[in-house]
Design a protein around this motif. Structure first.
Motif, PDB file in Angstrom:
ATOM      1  N   ARG A   1       0.834  -1.201   0.000  1.00 47.84           N
ATOM      2  CA  ARG A   1       0.000   0.000   0.000  1.00 47.84           C
ATOM      3  C   ARG A   1       0.872   1.256   0.000  1.00 47.84           C
ATOM      4  NH1 ARG A   1      -3.297  -0.948   4.129  1.00 47.84           N
ATOM      5  NH2 ARG A   1      -1.736  -0.181   5.586  1.00 47.84           N
ATOM      6  N   HIS A   2       1.907   1.270   0.828  1.00 48.04           N
ATOM      7  CA  HIS A   2       2.801   2.432   0.911  1.00 48.04           C
ATOM      8  C   HIS A   2       3.490   2.680  -0.444  1.00 48.04           C
ATOM      9  CE1 HIS A   2       5.286   5.379   2.954  1.00 48.04           C
ATOM     10  NE2 HIS A   2       6.337   4.846   2.344  1.00 48.04           N
ATOM     11  N   LEU A   3       4.000   1.627  -1.067  1.00 45.13           N
ATOM     12  CA  LEU A   3       4.663   1.759  -2.362  1.00 45.13           C
ATOM     13  C   LEU A   3       3.679   2.217  -3.435  1.00 45.13           C
ATOM     14  CD1 LEU A   3       7.122   1.393  -4.221  1.00 45.13           C
ATOM     15  CD2 LEU A   3       6.431  -0.999  -4.478  1.00 45.13           C
ATOM     16  N   ARG A   4       2.515   1.592  -3.486  1.00 42.53           N
ATOM     17  CA  ARG A   4       1.531   1.951  -4.507  1.00 42.53           C
ATOM     18  C   ARG A   4       1.004   3.364  -4.320  1.00 42.53           C
ATOM     19  NH1 ARG A   4      -1.706  -3.685  -6.006  1.00 42.53           N
ATOM     20  NH2 ARG A   4       0.157  -4.700  -6.852  1.00 42.53           N
ATOM     21  N   ASP A   5       0.853   3.806  -3.069  1.00 46.40           N
ATOM     22  CA  ASP A   5       0.438   5.193  -2.817  1.00 46.40           C
ATOM     23  C   ASP A   5       1.494   6.172  -3.318  1.00 46.40           C
ATOM     24  OD1 ASP A   5      -1.903   4.279  -1.646  1.00 46.40           O
ATOM     25  OD2 ASP A   5      -1.282   4.748   0.412  1.00 46.40           O
TER      26      ASP A   5
END
Length: 167
Positions: A41-45
């Motif tokens: 989630r952090h990377l995709r955000d």
């Protein structure tokens, strides 16, 4: 299932507030899933802020990363197991062709365009920045030890003992 020998640690229910002295009883699947969800989630955000998806980054890296230019089918075959569905990588290839980050040569091989290479380099820098956040307070030695443990757990439950090979 083979019976374990020696002493075993009792398996407790997943507990996100488990104290350090309780961690040995925690289910690894729960914690791996939680880590995967949070890190992904952090990377995709972070990637969404520059209008790119993680699968697009995978495709850019794959097209750039081999000894020979891959075909569309090779890229799809090599990356589909990572994707959220069987058609996602094919769509990503189409998106990157439309964006003109990829081109197809006369032999039906994929290549990065100059814009695609610029994007790949920028995304690698972004991924490195995200990695630094995720790894904050974790030494390389601790990280390697954690991955070795996970790799061993995979080998322990796979039929032939080889990590990553389905049973």
């Amino acid at each position: 299932m083979e019976l374990l020998t020696g002493s075993t640690t009792d398996q407790a229910p997943a507990n996100p507030t488990a104290t350090d002295d309780m961690l040995a009883t925690q289910p690894v699947g729960y914690w791996c899933g939680l880590a995967r969800t949070a890190v992904t989630r952090h990377l995709r955000d972070a990637m969404a802020k520059v209008d790119v998806t993680q699968p697009q980054y995978w495709v850019l890296n794959r097209v750039n990363g081999g000894p020979a230019a891959p075909s569309r089918e090779e890229v799809i075959g090599q990356l589909t197991h990572l994707a959220d569905g069987p058609h996602e990588i094919a769509r990503v290839v189409d998106q990157l062709l439309h964006r003109e980050w990829l081109r197809i040569d006369d032999g039906q091989r994929l290549h990065l365009t100059d814009a695609g290479e610029t994007a790949r380099v920028r995304l690698r820098e972004l991924a490195t920045e995200v990695r630094a956040v995720v790894h904050q307070g974790i030494s390389d030695e601790e990280y390697v030890a954690a991955l070795k443990v996970l790799r061993r757990m995979v080998a322990n439950v796979e039929a032939d003992g080889t990590p990553g090979q389905p049973s």
